[in-house]
Design a protein around this motif. Structure first.
Motif, short mmCIF file in Angstrom:
data_model
loop_
_atom_site.label_atom_id
_atom_site.label_comp_id
_atom_site.label_asym_id
_atom_site.label_seq_id
_atom_site.Cartn_x
_atom_site.Cartn_y
_atom_site.Cartn_z
N GLY A 63 1.20 -1.34 0.03
CA GLY A 63 0.49 -0.10 0.30
C GLY A 63 0.65 1.34 0.42
N PRO A 64 1.41 1.21 1.18
CA PRO A 64 2.61 2.66 1.06
C PRO A 64 3.51 2.88 0.01
N LEU A 65 3.50 1.65 -0.93
CA LEU A 65 4.34 2.47 -2.14
C LEU A 65 3.78 3.12 -3.31
N PRO A 66 4.94 3.92 -4.12
CA PRO A 66 4.21 4.75 -5.18
C PRO A 66 3.31 4.18 -6.07
N GLU A 67 2.47 4.84 -6.46
CA GLU A 67 1.94 3.69 -7.56
C GLU A 67 2.26 2.89 -8.91
N ASP A 68 3.34 3.65 -9.38
CA ASP A 68 4.25 3.36 -10.34
C ASP A 68 5.68 2.23 -10.06
N ASP A 69 5.54 1.99 -8.83
CA ASP A 69 6.38 0.81 -8.49
C ASP A 69 6.20 -0.43 -8.73
N ILE A 70 6.97 -0.96 -9.56
CA ILE A 70 7.26 -2.51 -9.32
C ILE A 70 6.21 -3.53 -9.35
N PRO A 71 7.42 -3.54 -8.09
CA PRO A 71 6.97 -4.63 -7.01
C PRO A 71 5.43 -3.79 -6.42
N ARG A 72 5.15 -3.63 -6.38
CA ARG A 72 4.06 -3.30 -5.99
C ARG A 72 2.86 -3.61 -6.69
N ALA A 73 2.76 -3.60 -7.79
CA ALA A 73 2.09 -3.42 -9.27
C ALA A 73 2.24 -5.25 -9.32
N CYS A 74 3.09 -5.95 -9.11
CA CYS A 74 3.17 -7.21 -8.95
C CYS A 74 2.17 -7.80 -7.35
N ALA A 75 2.96 -7.28 -6.62
CA ALA A 75 2.19 -8.03 -5.11
C ALA A 75 0.50 -7.48 -6.04
N LEU A 76 -0.37 -6.74 -6.48
CA LEU A 76 -1.66 -6.86 -6.40
C LEU A 76 -2.23 -7.01 -7.40
N ALA A 77 -1.19 -7.91 -7.74
CA ALA A 77 -1.83 -8.33 -9.29
C ALA A 77 -1.81 -10.35 -8.37
N CYS A 78 -0.92 -10.31 -7.47
CA CYS A 78 -0.86 -11.62 -7.37
C CYS A 78 -2.30 -11.73 -6.37
N ILE A 79 -2.49 -10.42 -5.90
CA ILE A 79 -3.85 -10.97 -4.54
C ILE A 79 -4.19 -10.82 -5.26
N GLY A 80 -4.75 -10.11 -6.26
CA GLY A 80 -6.62 -10.33 -7.05
C GLY A 80 -6.20 -11.45 -7.75
N GLU A 81 -4.96 -12.69 -8.52
CA GLU A 81 -5.07 -13.57 -8.70
C GLU A 81 -5.65 -14.78 -7.47
N SER A 82 -4.77 -13.93 -6.45
CA SER A 82 -5.14 -14.96 -5.15
C SER A 82 -6.62 -14.84 -4.78
N ARG A 83 -7.24 -14.00 -5.28
CA ARG A 83 -8.65 -13.50 -4.47
C ARG A 83 -9.60 -14.31 -5.55
N MET A 84 -9.36 -14.34 -6.73
CA MET A 84 -10.08 -15.01 -7.80
C MET A 84 -10.00 -16.58 -7.50
N ARG A 85 -8.84 -17.50 -7.29
CA ARG A 85 -8.56 -18.67 -7.04
C ARG A 85 -9.28 -19.34 -5.46
N LEU A 86 -9.49 -18.36 -4.34
CA LEU A 86 -10.29 -17.97 -3.95
C LEU A 86 -11.62 -18.11 -4.11
N ASN A 87 -12.09 -18.23 -5.20
CA ASN A 87 -13.16 -17.63 -5.39
C ASN A 87 -14.05 -19.27 -6.37
N LEU A 88 -13.66 -20.02 -6.48
CA LEU A 88 -12.85 -20.80 -7.35
C LEU A 88 -13.74 -22.58 -6.67
N GLU A 89 -14.50 -22.99 -7.37
CA GLU A 89 -14.86 -23.75 -7.15
C GLU A 89 -13.48 -25.79 -7.58
N PRO A 90 -13.44 -26.58 -7.01
CA PRO A 90 -12.92 -26.98 -7.34
C PRO A 90 -13.43 -28.55 -7.87
#
Length: 122
Positions: A63-90
């Motif tokens: 959160g506190p990292l600059p919006e254009d920070d690449i590690p921040r963007a990667c972490a947020l993309a990973c969070i989005g992917e993880s949330r999507m996977r939590l919503n999937l049913e096996p």
């Protein structure tokens, strides 16, 4: 207040990375023994719990990292992917359940990577 090292601060964080990675290895390690259906259900719930604990911690660090920070963007993309996977049913079959749990395990590993690599936030 004395300065604390990054390792000391990381030790204060409420996440047990070693345990989470061990859970993921149970499904992802080369030559890993495939779990039974009952073990798979337990392991899937455990991995989901790890993801639910890691997401807010990684968000807090990114959160506190600059919006254009690449590690921040990667972490947020990973969070989005993880949330999507939590919503999937096996699927109902064991192979489909194992594939689902493996995807969760990969999310756990990725979130652990971000948790370890992003700066510690107080």
């Amino acid at each position: 207040m004395p300065n604390r090292t990054a390792a000391a601060e990381a030790a204060q964080r409420p996440v047990d990375i070693a345990t989470m990675r061990a859970s993921a290895r149970r499904l992802l390690a080369e030559g890993a023994e495939l779990p039974s259906f009952g073990e798979l259900e337990t392991l899937t719930l455990l991995l989901r719990g790890h993801i639910m604990l890691l997401i807010p911690e990684v968000e807090k660090a990114a959160g506190p990292l600059p919006e254009d920070d690449i590690p921040r963007a990667c972490a947020l993309a990973c969070i989005g992917e993880s949330r999507m996977r939590l919503n999937l049913e096996p699927g109902r079959a064991l192979p489909a359940g194992i594939a689902h749990a493996q995807r969760l395990a990969r999310s756990v590993n990725a979130l652990c990577d971000h948790f370890e690599n992003l700066p510690v936030v107080n």
